[in-house]
Design a protein around this motif. Structure first.
Motif, PDB file in Angstrom:
ATOM      1  N   ASP A 490       0.874  -1.164   0.000  1.00 33.36           N
ATOM      2  CA  ASP A 490       0.000   0.000   0.000  1.00 33.36           C
ATOM      3  C   ASP A 490       0.914   1.217   0.000  1.00 33.36           C
ATOM      4  N   VAL A 491       1.051   1.837  -1.156  1.00 37.00           N
ATOM      5  CA  VAL A 491       1.971   2.969  -1.295  1.00 37.00           C
ATOM      6  C   VAL A 491       1.242   4.247  -0.903  1.00 37.00           C
ATOM      7  N   ILE A 492       1.833   4.973   0.041  1.00 40.74           N
ATOM      8  CA  ILE A 492       1.169   6.129   0.651  1.00 40.74           C
ATOM      9  C   ILE A 492       1.924   7.399   0.283  1.00 40.74           C
ATOM     10  N   PRO A 493       1.252   8.339  -0.367  1.00 36.55           N
ATOM     11  CA  PRO A 493       1.920   9.620  -0.637  1.00 36.55           C
ATOM     12  C   PRO A 493       2.020  10.451   0.635  1.00 36.55           C
ATOM     13  N   LEU A 494       3.134  11.129   0.799  1.00 34.59           N
ATOM     14  CA  LEU A 494       3.315  12.067   1.896  1.00 34.59           C
ATOM     15  C   LEU A 494       3.497  13.457   1.287  1.00 34.59           C
ATOM     16  N   PHE A 495       2.476  14.286   1.458  1.00 32.94           N
ATOM     17  CA  PHE A 495       2.514  15.650   0.944  1.00 32.94           C
ATOM     18  C   PHE A 495       2.988  16.558   2.078  1.00 32.94           C
ATOM     19  N   GLU A 496       4.143  17.212   1.881  1.00 35.52           N
ATOM     20  CA  GLU A 496       4.785  17.926   2.987  1.00 35.52           C
ATOM     21  C   GLU A 496       4.893  19.428   2.758  1.00 35.52           C
ATOM     22  N   THR A 497       5.407  19.831   1.616  1.00 37.24           N
ATOM     23  CA  THR A 497       5.593  21.257   1.392  1.00 37.24           C
ATOM     24  C   THR A 497       4.278  21.892   0.960  1.00 37.24           C
ATOM     25  N   PHE A 498       4.244  23.209   0.973  1.00 32.99           N
ATOM     26  CA  PHE A 498       3.038  23.928   0.569  1.00 32.99           C
ATOM     27  C   PHE A 498       2.675  23.586  -0.876  1.00 32.99           C
ATOM     28  N   ALA A 499       3.668  23.555  -1.752  1.00 33.41           N
ATOM     29  CA  ALA A 499       3.406  23.247  -3.162  1.00 33.41           C
ATOM     30  C   ALA A 499       2.850  21.835  -3.323  1.00 33.41           C
ATOM     31  N   ASP A 500       3.389  20.879  -2.544  1.00 34.26           N
ATOM     32  CA  ASP A 500       2.909  19.494  -2.631  1.00 34.26           C
ATOM     33  C   ASP A 500       1.472  19.380  -2.136  1.00 34.26           C
ATOM     34  N   SER A 535       5.312  19.294   9.731  1.00 36.00           N
ATOM     35  CA  SER A 535       6.576  19.936  10.085  1.00 36.00           C
ATOM     36  C   SER A 535       7.130  20.760   8.939  1.00 36.00           C
ATOM     37  N   ASP A 536       7.279  20.132   7.784  1.00 39.06           N
ATOM     38  CA  ASP A 536       7.929  20.822   6.673  1.00 39.06           C
ATOM     39  C   ASP A 536       7.043  21.900   6.068  1.00 39.06           C
ATOM     40  N   SER A 537       5.721  21.703   6.115  1.00 38.87           N
ATOM     41  CA  SER A 537       4.847  22.760   5.603  1.00 38.87           C
ATOM     42  C   SER A 537       4.969  24.003   6.476  1.00 38.87           C
ATOM     43  N   SER A 538       5.106  23.804   7.785  1.00 44.64           N
ATOM     44  CA  SER A 538       5.258  24.943   8.690  1.00 44.64           C
ATOM     45  C   SER A 538       6.598  25.628   8.480  1.00 44.64           C
ATOM     46  N   LYS A 539       7.647  24.853   8.280  1.00 46.86           N
ATOM     47  CA  LYS A 539       8.975  25.435   8.015  1.00 46.86           C
ATOM     48  C   LYS A 539       9.005  26.123   6.664  1.00 46.86           C
ATOM     49  N   ASP A 540       8.112  25.691   5.769  1.00 50.93           N
ATOM     50  CA  ASP A 540       8.067  26.192   4.401  1.00 50.93           C
ATOM     51  C   ASP A 540       7.406  27.565   4.315  1.00 50.93           C
ATOM     52  N   VAL A 541       6.225  27.723   4.950  1.00 50.23           N
ATOM     53  CA  VAL A 541       5.461  28.965   4.792  1.00 50.23           C
ATOM     54  C   VAL A 541       5.059  29.594   6.123  1.00 50.23           C
ATOM     55  N   GLY A 542       5.503  29.024   7.238  1.00 48.98           N
ATOM     56  CA  GLY A 542       5.139  29.568   8.535  1.00 48.98           C
ATOM     57  C   GLY A 542       3.934  28.867   9.126  1.00 48.98           C
ATOM     58  N   PRO A 543       3.769  28.927  10.445  1.00 47.72           N
ATOM     59  CA  PRO A 543       2.737  28.129  11.105  1.00 47.72           C
ATOM     60  C   PRO A 543       1.308  28.507  10.729  1.00 47.72           C
ATOM     61  N   VAL A 544       1.031  29.777  10.491  1.00 44.02           N
ATOM     62  CA  VAL A 544      -0.346  30.181  10.183  1.00 44.02           C
ATOM     63  C   VAL A 544      -0.751  29.700   8.803  1.00 44.02           C
ATOM     64  N   SER A 545       0.067  30.000   7.805  1.00 47.25           N
ATOM     65  CA  SER A 545      -0.250  29.566   6.441  1.00 47.25           C
ATOM     66  C   SER A 545      -0.276  28.055   6.334  1.00 47.25           C
ATOM     67  N   ALA A 546       0.614  27.377   7.072  1.00 49.89           N
ATOM     68  CA  ALA A 546       0.633  25.913   7.035  1.00 49.89           C
ATOM     69  C   ALA A 546      -0.662  25.344   7.606  1.00 49.89           C
ATOM     70  N   THR A 547      -1.131  25.904   8.712  1.00 45.92           N
ATOM     71  CA  THR A 547      -2.381  25.432   9.313  1.00 45.92           C
ATOM     72  C   THR A 547      -3.536  25.570   8.337  1.00 45.92           C
ATOM     73  N   LEU A 548      -3.626  26.719   7.679  1.00 48.66           N
ATOM     74  CA  LEU A 548      -4.714  26.963   6.724  1.00 48.66           C
ATOM     75  C   LEU A 548      -4.560  26.076   5.492  1.00 48.66           C
ATOM     76  N   ALA A 549      -3.317  25.905   5.024  1.00 43.86           N
ATOM     77  CA  ALA A 549      -3.087  25.079   3.829  1.00 43.86           C
ATOM     78  C   ALA A 549      -3.404  23.617   4.106  1.00 43.86           C
ATOM     79  N   LEU A 550      -3.080  23.136   5.291  1.00 43.28           N
ATOM     80  CA  LEU A 550      -3.378  21.748   5.646  1.00 43.28           C
ATOM     81  C   LEU A 550      -4.879  21.514   5.732  1.00 43.28           C
ATOM     82  N   TYR A 551      -5.604  22.457   6.295  1.00 38.58           N
ATOM     83  CA  TYR A 551      -7.066  22.323   6.352  1.00 38.58           C
ATOM     84  C   TYR A 551      -7.643  22.285   4.937  1.00 38.58           C
TER      85      TYR A 551
END
Length: 874
Positions: A490-500, A535-551
């Protein structure tokens, strides 16, 4: 502070003072007390003189004395932490005794089931309960700063402290307890706080096995039992359970090789073997114990025809063994069958092919035969009591204990395939490429020996395209041969950065058309797992943008899954620290988008979080109860409607916050020279020297780039500098950009994602200290960046308080506020010692090598101590 906790802290603190005096002298205790008094006084109205006096005192210490003082404060934190945890357990047990429930706080399964029944009816509630899934995945991410020897000493002290709660203890027994407590605190003080070398991956595996042995094996079925008590009421334990075992343990330990060259194919096979050994030892013990106690005679409790047939099969399989057992159990049909079952589990562990079970399903079927026979004989109390407990353990852990999830970077796969294309699979491949291929051979071996669930998940980090996922299947064919049966994957994608995250749905759309995926979807009732990296999304664009992007990504992926009839499990790659997606798990679950949970929750548990959540049975049961309750409630119509309406109503605020916070974050991290400055003003480089885990702190990092710096040292370094930047930076600017306090308060009241983010930031800010932070920032040569950080800290504190309507941080979080307030002066003492060490290393290059080594050791001890005081690392 509650009287009992205050008494425990005073007792342990006094004993530590006695040990310091005995082992070093009264002068050490005097220095500790002087520093403690100064850092406490620094919280008075004008404490600048006290903090300067504390710095002067620290400067007067020799390196030896500074190290002794740092170790003393670290020991104090360990004692305070264990006292608080013990008090938490004390309260949980009293609450359960008073109410019959794990909690009386309306965040437990009992409350969730009652609410669900009101909203969707009893039948639909029962269906959702049967489909419930919670999948905690233990990882070896190096965030546990304590040595295993230190953790063991802490556990012994906790056990002795618990002894004192027994009402009858007194006289000689109390005196003996006091003596042993002093002995264990002496051991804690004398135990070197730092590991002499990094642990190997197998050391990390064995550490995780301690948690299984001490807590998880027994606790999971206890949780199921409480759940069944709720569902079956007075009939619980007398009728067939209505709850299916819903916890499935995963592990990356010994399997996650992304950036960790120490994890090899051989290590993964050894990790699976160690897990198999531990679970079989545990199962053998509980089956044998139950077998010995099942002395029901054949007259009162006759065996069924099915049980008799099983006994005949066992007799043919092992004549001598069954003859011996029959003599010991002459008219006890259930006992003798279970004793043979125990011997077969033992044979499985010894790899005795004549008697061994091939799979855990075979063991489970034998246990179910015994259970059905007992039910037929109307001995339901043992059938659905002790025996059911063992059945749940087999169903939960199998013969593999935990599902070993392999993880590798997509770029490694691409480069390996490029080598194969150039040289052929049997050609002169690099060591890394050979290891990639060997990994698939190891997966096939583990599946064959311990069952498919033991190692079927393969996570591709930094997934950028469907091709990255298809590469896994192609590599498996290269490794095992085109004509060979491939392991189940079962191959699982891991989307980490904002672009991903932004590209995720497009990747998934293409991914499910691949032949191997079409086949797996057909075999699994269209189940698919997608992992999100916090982790990497937060390091990528900051905690606020990462939270919104993940949602936003979760919402889009959930909608896509519904359109494609996919049973989706979102896997949350959360860390323990708030800058890595940490915080209360139950609140985070309830803030997820509609249909993104649907009764299934999976997340990573790592480092100090494993010990904090699963180290004690009562706390582990409470944690699982909270997560299960939130997982059920997340899909309640009222909760989904609330999240959906709030996301729509506050979309404008979200857009403003996203733009403003990201701009502010980039203003800092994209400033020329920022990486080098970051290394100057925090112990970022030194974090990499701390032997926390087998994983390197960097993926080949140059100090001129943060791209390859792992999220853990990024978070750890900022927390050590008392800045915690990764948890809050940019939020003040974002809230100020919105500007409308009334609208922000309305969002705080009715938008779960926003209120959870604000509350988490409040917790993060409560552990910051601008006075201490300024001293770290002064180590650098960029006043502009230092001013930017302190301005944003002040702005964020101001706007968080305006948004929440509070007059101070943690005003309505009594327990956490107490913990932070109690620790802060002591953390300050360690931080000031750390600043001294950093200043010596940063500003004076002419010291002898021996002295530099002593300073580095002092620095590492303070890293350990501050982590204990703040109770989080990465």
């Amino acid at each position: 502070m509650p009287d009992e906790l205050r008494a425990d802290v005073r007792l342990l603190g006094g004993m530590l003072g006695q040990i310091l005096t005995e082992s070093v002298g009264e002068d050490l205790l005097d220095d500790v007390e002087r520093l403690r008094s100064l850092t406490i006084a620094a919280y008075d109205e004008d404490g600048s003189a006290s903090i300067e006096a504390a710095e002067a005192l620290i400067e007067s210490f020799s390196l030896e004395r500074a190290e002794q003082v740092a170790r003393a404060f670290t020991c104090y934190f360990h004692l305070v932490n264990l006292a608080e945890e013990h008090h938490r357990v004390r309260i949980l047990r009293r609450r359960e005794a008073d109410t019959g429930a794990v909690s009386a706080l309306n965040d437990d399964v009992q409350s969730a089931v009652a609410r669900l029944r009101d909203e969707v009816g009893a039948e639909e509630t029962a269906r959702r309960i049967r489909a419930l899934e919670f999948r905690p995945v233990l990882t070896a991410h190096p965030t546990e700063a304590r040595r295993r020897a230190v953790a063991a000493a802490i556990r012994r002290i906790t056990e002795l402290l618990a002894e004192r709660d027994v009402q009858a203890i007194g006289g000689i027994t109390l005196a003996d307890n006091h003596r042993r407590l002093l002995g264990q605190i002496d051991t804690l003080w004398r135990t070197a706080p730092l590991r002499s070398s990094k642990p190997s991956p197998l050391d990390e595996v064995r550490t995780a096995m301690n948690v299984f042995d001490q807590t998880l094996f027994e606790t999971f079925p206890v949780v199921y039992r409480r759940f069944d008590d709720l569902l079956n009421g007075e009939d619980a334990g007398l009728v067939e359970p209505r709850v299916a075992p819903f916890v499935r343990l995963g592990t990356w330990i010994g399997a996650d090789r992304d950036g960790n060259p120490n994890v090899t194919a051989a290590i993964t096979k050894q990790a699976a073997a160690i897990a198999n050994e531990h679970v079989l030892v545990a199962l053998e013990s509980v089956v044998a114990e139950l077998g010995r106690s099942l002395t029901h005679d054949g007259d009162s409790t006759p065996g069924s025809a099915e049980l008799t047939a099983l006994w005949r099969t066992q007799t043919r399989m092992a004549e001598e063994l069954t003859r011996e057992i029959a003599v010991r159990s002459p008219n006890e049909p259930h006992r003798r069958v279970l004793l043979v079952v125990a011997e077969r589990v033992s044979a499985t562990r010894r790899r005795d092919a004549d008697l061994a079970y091939r799979t855990s399903d075979e063991l489970l079927e034998d246990l179910l035969v015994v259970q059905r026979s007992l039910v037929e004989a109307r001995a339901t109390r043992v059938a659905y009591g002790e025996l059911q407990q063992v059945i749940w353990q087999v169903q939960t852990f199998g013969f593999h204990l935990a599902e070993h999830e392999v993880r590798q970077h997509s770029q490694v796969h691409r480069e390996t395939l490029a080598e194969i294309a150039e040289h052929g699979v049997d050609g002169p491949l690099s060591e890394r490429a050979v290891e990639v291929l060997d990994t698939f051979r190891a997966i096939a071996f583990v599946q064959d020996r311990y069952g498919v669930p033991a190692a079927r998940r393969y996570i591709v980090s930094f997934t950028t395209s469907a091709e990255d996922l298809g590469n896994v299947y192609e590599l498996a064919r290269h490794a095992l041969g085109e004509d060979a049966d491939l392991p189940v994957l079962d191959v699982i994608p891991l989307f980490e950065t904002f672009a991903d995250l932004e590209a995720s749905v497009g990747v998934l759309e293409e991914y499910i058309t691949q032949p191997e995926v079409v086949e797996r979807l057909a075999a699994t009732e269209r189940r698919l797992e997608v992992m999100l990296g916090y982790s990497d999304s937060s390091k990528d664009v900051g905690p606020v943008s990462a939270t919104l992007a993940l949602y936003d990504a979760q919402q889009r992926i959930a909608d896509w899954a519904q359109r494609n009839n996919i049973t989706l499990t979102l896997f949350h790659g959360r860390g323990g620290a708030l800058g890595r997606g940490g915080g209360p798990a139950n609140r985070a679950i309830l803030a997820q988008p509609p249909h993104s949970v649907d009764g299934r929750f999976k997340l990573t548990e790592q480092g100090e979080v494993i010990a904090a959540r699963y180290g004690d049975p009562a706390i582990a049961a409470r944690h699982i109860d909270q997560v299960a309750a939130a997982t059920l409630l997340a899909s309640a119509p009222s909760n989904e409607q609330r999240n959906s309406e709030a996301a729509e109503a506050f979309a404008g605020i979200a857009a403003v916050m996203d733009t403003a916070s990201r701009k502010r974050f980039f203003e800092l991290v994209h400033s020329p020279g920022f990486p080098a400055w970051f290394a100057q003003v925090t112990p970022q480089e030194e974090v990499g020297l701390l032997p926390l885990g087998s994983r390197p702190a960097k993926r080949g990092l140059s100090i001129n780039s943060l791209d390859d710096l792992r999220a853990i040292p990024w978070v750890f370094a900022w927390s050590q500098a008392r800045i915690n930047l990764t948890g809050w930076f940019g939020l003040g600017t974002a809230l100020a950009a919105v500007g409308d306090v009334n609208e922000l308060r309305r969002a705080y009241e009715s938008w779960p994602l926003f209120s959870t983010m604000i509350d988490n930031v409040e917790m993060s800010l409560a552990k910051t200290d601008e006075r201490i932070a300024a001293r770290y920032l002064a180590l650098g040569d960029r006043e502009d960046l230092a001013a930017l950080v302190l301005e944003e800290m002040a702005l964020t504190k101001e706007w968080v308080l305006r948004t929440t309507g509070k007059d101070r941080m943690l005003a309505n979080m009594r327990v956490l506020g107490r913990a932070v307030q109690m620790r802060s002066p002591y953390v300050d003492a360690l931080s000031l010692i750390q600043v001294r060490a950093l200043r010596s290393l940063r500003l004076d290059d002419n010291r002898p090598e021996e002295e530099i080594a002593r300073i580095k050791r002092l620095l590492l001890i303070t890293l350990n101590g501050v982590a204990a005081g703040l109770q989080n690392t990465g």
